[in-house]
Write a protein that holds these residues in place. Structure first.
Motif, mmCIF file in Angstrom:
data_model
loop_
_atom_site.group_PDB
_atom_site.id
_atom_site.type_symbol
_atom_site.label_atom_id
_atom_site.label_comp_id
_atom_site.label_asym_id
_atom_site.label_seq_id
_atom_site.Cartn_x
_atom_site.Cartn_y
_atom_site.Cartn_z
ATOM 1 N N LYS A 25 33.661 -34.193 59.818
ATOM 2 C CA LYS A 25 34.849 -34.373 58.979
ATOM 3 C C LYS A 25 34.412 -35.131 57.734
ATOM 4 N N PRO A 26 34.309 -34.491 56.591
ATOM 5 C CA PRO A 26 33.738 -35.214 55.448
ATOM 6 C C PRO A 26 34.641 -36.363 54.992
ATOM 7 N N SER A 27 34.044 -37.511 54.775
ATOM 8 C CA SER A 27 34.812 -38.662 54.309
ATOM 9 C C SER A 27 35.068 -38.493 52.813
ATOM 10 N N LEU A 28 35.994 -39.264 52.305
ATOM 11 C CA LEU A 28 36.318 -39.214 50.881
ATOM 12 C C LEU A 28 35.069 -39.560 50.062
ATOM 13 N N ILE A 29 34.337 -40.577 50.535
ATOM 14 C CA ILE A 29 33.155 -41.019 49.777
ATOM 15 C C ILE A 29 32.090 -39.912 49.763
ATOM 16 N N GLU A 30 31.965 -39.210 50.884
ATOM 17 C CA GLU A 30 30.989 -38.113 50.947
ATOM 18 C C GLU A 30 31.367 -37.023 49.932
ATOM 19 N N LYS A 31 32.640 -36.692 49.909
ATOM 20 C CA LYS A 31 33.095 -35.655 48.967
ATOM 21 C C LYS A 31 32.890 -36.121 47.522
ATOM 22 N N THR A 32 33.201 -37.399 47.291
ATOM 23 C CA THR A 32 33.070 -37.944 45.937
ATOM 24 C C THR A 32 31.615 -37.938 45.488
ATOM 25 N N MET A 33 30.706 -38.392 46.379
ATOM 26 C CA MET A 33 29.289 -38.456 46.006
ATOM 27 C C MET A 33 28.740 -37.050 45.725
ATOM 28 N N ARG A 34 29.159 -36.074 46.517
ATOM 29 C CA ARG A 34 28.687 -34.701 46.292
ATOM 30 C C ARG A 34 29.184 -34.178 44.954
ATOM 31 N N LYS A 35 30.405 -34.585 44.617
ATOM 32 C CA LYS A 35 30.994 -34.118 43.368
ATOM 33 C C LYS A 35 30.305 -34.772 42.161
ATOM 34 N N ILE A 36 30.077 -36.085 42.264
ATOM 35 C CA ILE A 36 29.429 -36.804 41.148
ATOM 36 C C ILE A 36 28.049 -36.213 40.861
ATOM 37 N N ALA A 37 27.294 -35.960 41.931
ATOM 38 C CA ALA A 37 25.929 -35.443 41.740
ATOM 39 C C ALA A 37 25.912 -33.922 41.581
ATOM 40 N N ASN A 38 27.080 -33.298 41.710
ATOM 41 C CA ASN A 38 27.142 -31.836 41.631
ATOM 42 C C ASN A 38 26.205 -31.206 42.667
ATOM 43 N N SER A 39 26.216 -31.774 43.866
ATOM 44 C CA SER A 39 25.212 -31.445 44.892
ATOM 45 C C SER A 39 25.177 -29.988 45.299
ATOM 46 N N ASP A 40 26.295 -29.311 45.215
ATOM 47 C CA ASP A 40 26.313 -27.926 45.686
ATOM 48 C C ASP A 40 25.857 -26.944 44.621
ATOM 49 N N GLN A 41 25.590 -27.449 43.439
ATOM 50 C CA GLN A 41 25.149 -26.591 42.344
ATOM 51 C C GLN A 41 23.633 -26.672 42.201
ATOM 52 N N LYS A 42 22.926 -25.716 42.756
ATOM 53 C CA LYS A 42 21.477 -25.724 42.596
ATOM 54 C C LYS A 42 21.117 -24.753 41.453
ATOM 55 N N MET A 43 20.089 -25.118 40.695
ATOM 56 C CA MET A 43 19.700 -24.304 39.544
ATOM 57 C C MET A 43 19.193 -22.925 39.989
ATOM 58 N N ALA A 44 19.278 -21.964 39.087
ATOM 59 C CA ALA A 44 18.848 -20.595 39.414
ATOM 60 C C ALA A 44 17.331 -20.526 39.506
ATOM 61 N N PHE A 45 16.856 -19.578 40.265
ATOM 62 C CA PHE A 45 15.425 -19.333 40.451
ATOM 63 C C PHE A 45 14.689 -19.309 39.105
ATOM 64 N N GLU A 46 15.227 -18.547 38.161
ATOM 65 C CA GLU A 46 14.541 -18.362 36.863
ATOM 66 C C GLU A 46 14.587 -19.596 35.975
ATOM 67 N N GLU A 47 15.402 -20.584 36.357
ATOM 68 C CA GLU A 47 15.447 -21.805 35.547
ATOM 69 C C GLU A 47 14.366 -22.791 35.953
ATOM 70 N N VAL A 48 13.895 -22.665 37.178
ATOM 71 C CA VAL A 48 12.908 -23.637 37.655
ATOM 72 C C VAL A 48 11.517 -23.047 37.890
ATOM 73 N N PHE A 49 11.438 -21.729 38.000
ATOM 74 C CA PHE A 49 10.136 -21.106 38.257
ATOM 75 C C PHE A 49 9.743 -20.183 37.106
ATOM 76 N N TYR A 50 8.440 -20.230 36.786
ATOM 77 C CA TYR A 50 7.951 -19.482 35.627
ATOM 78 C C TYR A 50 6.692 -18.700 35.957
ATOM 79 N N LEU A 51 6.405 -17.727 35.087
ATOM 80 C CA LEU A 51 5.219 -16.898 35.259
ATOM 81 C C LEU A 51 4.247 -17.199 34.116
ATOM 82 N N GLU A 52 3.123 -17.756 34.436
ATOM 83 C CA GLU A 52 2.027 -18.052 33.492
ATOM 84 C C GLU A 52 2.293 -19.149 32.471
#
Ligand SMILES: Cc1cc2nc3c(=O)[nH]c(=O)nc-3n(C[C@H](O)[C@H](O)[C@H](O)COP(=O)(O)O)c2cc1C
Length: 283
Positions: free
Chosen positions: A145-172
């Motif tokens: 059962k997520p606590s309010l603080i858990e939800k708040t911390m995830r929101k502040i850090a935008n935890s569920d938003q991970k960058m796209a593959f092409e934004e973090v990995f490159y070729l050569e």
């Protein structure tokens, strides 16, 4: 086992108010002994201790404060290491392995590099001025059962938003984004890096795959991120990413080694981007 654990991992900040059962505690202590003997890719080792708590208070009546971010943990793992780049990277690598191992027992954790009372723990554990406590982690059974603080911390850090593959990995080079379908045997190991935890979810890792099938790890430092701290927290993020990558390769059965390549020919435009290490497939 690690691929599955990495896919199911998330930071846990709310725990069930129960102690760790004996069987799990025994196995956790085995993993802790292993952690205390483990080295990362730079050959460095940290020192880790388990402190059981009740209501955040240890057996000596001292409080481990987390500014209200963590609820009902059964205990904390506190880690100490030398305040040097290679030690911090290996701290991230080895401690993340432990966190995934205990997740296999059903125990949740959360990297805490900022929101804990560093002063009390520093006075208690830091024996050398060259050593620091880069991070600690609460441990216990996740309260779903997520606590309010858990939800708040995830929101502040935008935890569920991970960058796209092409934004973090490159070729050569950093000009050419790497699309998933071109990642070949590295697709899953790279995906494990992408979904990993990082301080404030900054995801500062940048990886370049080259024509020789080598993967070069870079750290794109977030300007002024570690501000008031006496160390660069983002070195922990890189160590974590390196463990996710290596454990996935091991599981898939791809052999290779870490190495630092002198005079690496990957042009870097940003002064905030730092080369860390490369992974080279076995010939
Ligand atoms: C090195 C490091 C330090 C962190 N420090 C904190 C912290 O001080 N407080 C906190 O609530 N979360 C902390 N986190 C957790 C991150 O906020 C979290 O990993 C990120 O938001 C992504 O969410 P996820 O782990 O659930 O994927 C830290 C994570 C890492 C890797």
């Amino acid at each position: 086992m690690y691929i599955n654990l990495i896919e199911n991992r998330r930071s846990v900040r709310s725990f069930k108010n129960v102690p760790i059962v004996e069987n799990d505690l025994t196995l956790m202590n085995d993993y802790l002994s292993e952690l205390n003997q483990s080295q990362g890719p730079f050959g460095r080792r940290g020192e880790f201790k388990y402190i059981a708590v009740s209501n955040h208070i240890n057996s000596e009546g001292q409080k481990i404060g987390t500014y209200g971010v963590i609820r009902n943990p059964a205990g904390y793992i506190v880690g100490i290491t030398k305040n040097e780049r290679d030690f911090l990277i290996d701290f991230g690598y080895t401690f993340e392995k432990f966190m995934l191992q205990v997740l296999s027992l059903g125990l949740g954790t959360c990297w805490l590099g900022g929101t804990f009372d560093r002063k009390m723990l520093t006075e208690k554990f830091e024996k050398h001025s060259s050593h620091i406590i880069p991070a600690i982690s609460p441990i216990g059974y996740h309260d779903e059962k997520p606590s309010l603080i858990e939800k708040t911390m995830r929101k502040i850090a935008n935890s569920d938003q991970k960058m796209a593959f092409e934004e973090v990995f490159y070729l050569e080079n950093f000009e050419t984004p790497l699309v998933k379908s071109d990642a070949g045997i590295y697709e899953i190991p790279l995906e494990m890096v992408r979904i990993g935890p990082s301080a404030s979810n900054k995801q500062p890792w940048r990886l370049v795959l080259d024509r020789e099938n080598r993967v070069h790890f870079f750290l794109s430092h977030t300007p002024n991120y570690s501000g008031k701290l006496m160390f660069d927290m983002q070195y922990l993020d890189i160590g974590i990413a390196m463990f996710h990558f290596q454990s996935a390769l091991d599981e898939i059965g791809i052999k290779g080694d870490w190495c630092v390549i002198e005079g690496l020919q990957v042009p870097i435009d940003e002064p905030t981007t730092e080369y860390i290490m490369s992974w080279k497939i076995e010939d």
